[in-house]
Structure formats: C-alpha cells, structure tokens
Design an enzyme around this catalytic site. Structure first.
Site, PDB file in Angstrom:
ATOM      1  N   GLU A   1       4.785  22.161  50.991  1.00  0.00           N
ATOM      2  CA  GLU A   1       5.545  23.350  50.601  1.00  0.00           C
ATOM      3  C   GLU A   1       6.118  24.058  51.828  1.00  0.00           C
ATOM      4  O   GLU A   1       7.245  24.550  51.811  1.00  0.00           O
ATOM      5  CB  GLU A   1       4.647  24.314  49.815  1.00  0.00           C
ATOM      6  CG  GLU A   1       4.176  23.763  48.478  1.00  0.00           C
ATOM      7  CD  GLU A   1       3.080  24.633  47.882  1.00  0.00           C
ATOM      8  OE1 GLU A   1       1.890  24.271  48.019  1.00  0.00           O
ATOM      9  OE2 GLU A   1       3.405  25.679  47.308  1.00  0.00           O
TER      10      GLU A   1
ATOM     11  N   LYS B   1      -7.865  23.128  41.569  1.00  0.00           N
ATOM     12  CA  LYS B   1      -6.575  22.949  42.245  1.00  0.00           C
ATOM     13  C   LYS B   1      -6.676  22.354  43.636  1.00  0.00           C
ATOM     14  O   LYS B   1      -7.630  22.553  44.358  1.00  0.00           O
ATOM     15  CB  LYS B   1      -5.841  24.289  42.328  1.00  0.00           C
ATOM     16  CG  LYS B   1      -5.380  24.742  40.966  1.00  0.00           C
ATOM     17  CD  LYS B   1      -4.336  25.819  41.060  1.00  0.00           C
ATOM     18  CE  LYS B   1      -3.014  25.267  41.492  1.00  0.00           C
ATOM     19  NZ  LYS B   1      -1.996  26.309  41.474  1.00  0.00           N
TER      20      LYS B   1
ATOM     21  N   SER C   1      -7.672  26.470  45.744  1.00  0.00           N
ATOM     22  CA  SER C   1      -7.290  27.799  45.288  1.00  0.00           C
ATOM     23  C   SER C   1      -8.526  28.673  45.321  1.00  0.00           C
ATOM     24  O   SER C   1      -9.636  28.212  45.066  1.00  0.00           O
ATOM     25  CB  SER C   1      -6.742  27.713  43.869  1.00  0.00           C
ATOM     26  OG  SER C   1      -6.898  28.957  43.225  1.00  0.00           O
TER      27      SER C   1
ATOM     28  N   HIS D   1      18.536  11.970  37.981  1.00  0.00           N
ATOM     29  CA  HIS D   1      18.399  13.205  37.184  1.00  0.00           C
ATOM     30  C   HIS D   1      16.933  13.537  36.924  1.00  0.00           C
ATOM     31  O   HIS D   1      16.610  14.196  35.945  1.00  0.00           O
ATOM     32  CB  HIS D   1      19.136  13.094  35.845  1.00  0.00           C
ATOM     33  CG  HIS D   1      20.528  12.556  35.964  1.00  0.00           C
ATOM     34  ND1 HIS D   1      21.634  13.370  36.060  1.00  0.00           N
ATOM     35  CD2 HIS D   1      20.995  11.285  36.034  1.00  0.00           C
ATOM     36  CE1 HIS D   1      22.721  12.611  36.164  1.00  0.00           C
ATOM     37  NE2 HIS D   1      22.359  11.342  36.167  1.00  0.00           N
TER      38      HIS D   1
END
Ligand code: ARG
Length: 465
Positions: free
Chosen positions: A291, A284, A278, A157
């Site tokens: 992704e 970042k 970024s 979970h």
C-alpha cells in the site's frame, strides 16, 4: 521587535524571516560530497592554468578534505546564517587555511556551482536507482523462472480473460522496469555536461579550462552556453519524469499484490515481513508495504509537477526559485529507492498459491478463446462465427453453473453438429497456456526462455558493475 500582526513566531523581526525563507542549508547539506568534489576539481584546474598559485591549490584541497572528514564524522557545524552548503564550506575553509580560501571562488559563482553539485547528485542517484532496479529485475526473473508453468487467470477489465502463467506475469514487470532503466540511462546521458565555469551567467575572463574540470568530475564535456548552464533544471525534471513512470509501474504491481493477497483472491502469500496485523481484527494481515509503495507514487509525481511549475515562467538565467528543486528531488528519490527496495523484498517473499491460482485460472470460462480457436483450426470456421458458436456454449455452461469442460458433447453438438470430443483437449488451463507459443506469448516454454535470457543479461551486467 517582530511585527505583532504577522511576526508571531519570528522573535527577531523581519530579518529572521528573510533568513528562514532564504536559507537552504537545512536541506542542501546533502550535497556536501558533490560540492567538495566540484571545488577540488575547480581549484586544481585554476592552479594548472596559472590562475592561482600551486601551493594555494594544495592548501585548498587539503582543507576541503579535512572538511569532508568533519562532515562525515558529524562534527561540522552547519550555520543557517551562512545560507547554503556552498557558503558553509567556503567559510569553514577560511577558518582552516586562511586567505588562500578566498581564491577558490575565482572564475565561478554559486550559480554554476549549485548546478554542478546538483547534477552530480542526480547522476549519483540515477546510478543507485539503476542498480536497485537491476536487483528488482533479477528477483522478478528468478521468480518467473521458478513459476514458469504455474497457471493463473489473466485479466482484462479485471474480469477473467485467458489463463496465463505466474512467470509470465512477473516478466511483464521485468520488461517495464527495463524501460524505466532505459529512461534513466537516457536522462543520465543528456545530463552529463559540466556547467562549472559558466560562472554567474556570462562565463569568465579568466583563462579557465572547462574540459579539465569536466574530465575530473566524470562529465562528457562542458556545457556550451553559459546562460543555459546556470538556468537549466531539465536534468532533474527529466530524472523525476523517469522516476514518476517507474513509480507508476511499482504502484501497479503493488495494487496487484494488494488484490492477490486479499482473502477473496488468495493468489499469493506474503509473510509477516511485509504485512502487519490489525489492532482490532485478529484475522487480518494487511499488505502495508504494498500500500505504501502505491502511495509513494503520489509524492514522486508531485515532485515532478511541482518542479515543472517552479520552472515554467522563469526568465534566463539563474533565479532563486530554482533553489526549490532540491527538497522535491531529495524526497522523491528517497521515496523511490524505498519503494524499489520494498518491492524487491516482497517479490523475494511472495509465494504463489498453486492450487488457488489453478482453480481461478479455469473459472470465468477462461478457455473460451481456446474453444473458438479450435473451431477455426479444426472446422475451418471463420473466427467471427466461431466466436458466436462459443458464446452459445458458454451460455449453456453458465446456465448449468459448470465450467466448459463439463458441457457434454451432446450439448455442444446441439450448438454445432461438427464438434467432436477432440475439443476437450484444448479446454484445460494447462493446455491453454502451453498452446500460447507465439513470440512473447505465455507458454511455459516461452516464459522459461525469456526468464533465462533476462537472468543471463542481468548477471552479465551485475558482474560488470
Ligand atoms: N542555495 C542556492 C540554490 O540552491 C545556491 C545558488 C545561489 N545563487 C545566488 N546567486 N544566490 O539555488
């Protein structure tokens, strides 16, 4: 003139629209190698069977070889007016060798030809995917061996559940990829029957020998029913189903990489090779490769779904609808191969962050099950009661905002007087993973031997390939 209501972009009128919707050369030129191999096998068989003259077959073979060279050199001119790869090659053959070219199409049709070409392409692709997956498994098994003893949190979970090892986590994917490879191999076995010679749909009256072309093209045997031969696209749907499941596995891993590399987790470090900065936020480091691996799954499952829908209402035998099989499959497998390569690259690149992982492994009372197991083992308590006692001790730890090792013996004995300080020996995360020695469990010893087993098996395979 084009129709003013709907023909805006078709300057040559309806016929141009027909050509655009009908032609497949824009994409099926990818099948040139398979098409030429199929034609050479067919021509040689026709000659051996005395259906065409031996010198015609020789001219055909030489012409096809020349065409292969032209295409590979980028000198071949593909024509949309000639519809597809089959007619493009046959027409060029006629230019090169004259009338003998016309004999090649004896006892075959584009229907069995395209089924044969595409099966050969799917088969080649399965082989390429399989070896890429083997490399991915090797990278994972090596990582697993190297980090067999590195504790990390195991989740259910997405909540801290029990400590596991990083190596164990890597090996979970080795197993998944192993099943994927099994599915591809299985699809390959079923695929490997030769449709060539089924002709348009009914077979042929010429005395062809389909066993000869089967052997020449590496098929196990000819297909047994001509109607089925030209209308079967199971083979690509099945390969896409295997691809979908494989992509789902890669996507799950990619999602973990995204989570693990986030500032909140910091479980792994990925180098600049697989991340981007970024343009506005200097801090970042985005896991773009992961992704995109995650996203490619959509295209791959989409291709499977699309093709199933194309096929679902088609009567026997060949229908032009089936031409739609190729773009979907080409795109899906290109995406899959890229996703596998990127995943392999990330596995080689990723570095687990030992300190963070160990700290996180102990958070969330991850050794509570070890405590309960100790109560069962040492105090002969039924597991359900042990679960209850442990729950009360966890509540104390939670209230004091400390982990289980910091709950005092007095506090524990207040919950159950028979608890002794021997209990602390099972509360560390290292002890916890070391104790999970059941077959398939996360103990570093198990992980090392499973990783070794895979490394050996994969090396053996690689040597054979
Ligand atoms: N381009 C066609 C396809 O991909 C080849 C088969 C065409 N057969 C036909 N009878 N028109 O399906």
């Amino acid at each position: 003139m084009s129709n003013s209501m709907w023909g805006g972009r078709f300057s040559e009128g309806p016929a141009a629209i027909m050509e655009e919707i009908n032609a497949s050369i824009g994409f099926d030129q990818k099948l040139y190698r398979q098409d030429i191999a199929g034609s050479k096998a067919h021509a040689a068989m026709l000659a051996r069977q005395g259906i065409i003259a031996a010198d015609d077959a020789e001219k055909i073979a030489a012409g096809l070889d020349a065409i292969l060279r032209e295409i590979e050199a980028g000198e071949f001119k593909f024509s949309r007016a000639l519809e597809d790869i089959h007619l493009n090659i046959e027409s060029r053959l006629k230019e090169l060798i004259g009338d003998a070219a016309g004999r090649l199409h004896t006892a075959r049709s584009r229907n069995d030809q395209v089924a044969t070409d595409f099966k050969l392409w799917v088969r080649d692709t399965i082989d390429a995917v399989d070896s890429a997956l083997r490399n991915l498994q090797s990278a994972l098994a090596d990582k697993a061996f190297e980090h067999a003893g590195q504790v990390m949190p195991g989740f259910t979970h997405l909540q801290s559940a029990q400590p596991v090892t990083f190596g164990h986590h890597m090996l979970a994917y080795v197993e998944m990829i192993g099943r994927d490879r099994g599915r591809f191999q299985d699809a390959r076995k079923r695929l490997n029957e030769n449709p060539l010679g089924a002709a348009a749909l009914a077979g042929t009256s010429f005395p062809i020998d389909r066993f000869q072309t089967s052997a020449a093209l590496g098929f196990d045997r000819p297909t047994a029913n001509s109607l089925d031969s030209v209308s079967d696209r199971d083979f690509v749907i099945e390969a896409l189903a295997a691809a979908s499941l494989c992509a789902i596995h890669l996507s799950r891993f990619a999602e973990e990489i995204v989570i693990w590399s986030s500032a909140q987790f910091r479980f792994i470090k990925l180098s600049d090779k697989f991340t981007t900065g970024s343009s506005i936020m200097p801090q970042k480091r985005n896991p773009d490769a992961a992704e995109l691996v995650r996203a490619k799954t959509g295209r791959i499952i989409g291709a499977q779904t699309a093709l199933q829908i194309v096929m679902k209402g088609l009567p026997l035998a060949y229908q032009k609808d089936m031409q739609e099989d190729k773009e979907q499959a080409f795109d899906a497998f290109e995406s899959l191969e890229l996703a596998i390569a990127a995943t392999t690259g990330m596995v080689l690149d990723m570095q687990p962050e030992a300190v963070t992982l160990k700290k996180a492994a102990g958070s969330g009372f991850a050794t509570a099950t070890d405590l309960a197991d100790w109560l069962v083992r040492e105090l002969n308590m039924p597991f359900r009661d042990a679960h209850h006692v442990t729950g009360r001790i966890v509540a104390i730890a939670s209230e004091r905002n400390v982990d289980l090792t910091k709950v005092t013996l007095d506090e524990m004995q207040a919950v159950h007087p028979a608890i002794t300080d021997a209990v602390y020996s099972v509360l560390s995360v290292d002890k916890s993973v070391r104790s999970r020695t059941s077959y398939g469990g996360t103990s570093p010893k198990n992980v090392r031997s499973q990783a070794k087993r895979w490394q050996r098996a994969l090396a053996r395979e690689a040597a054979k390939a």
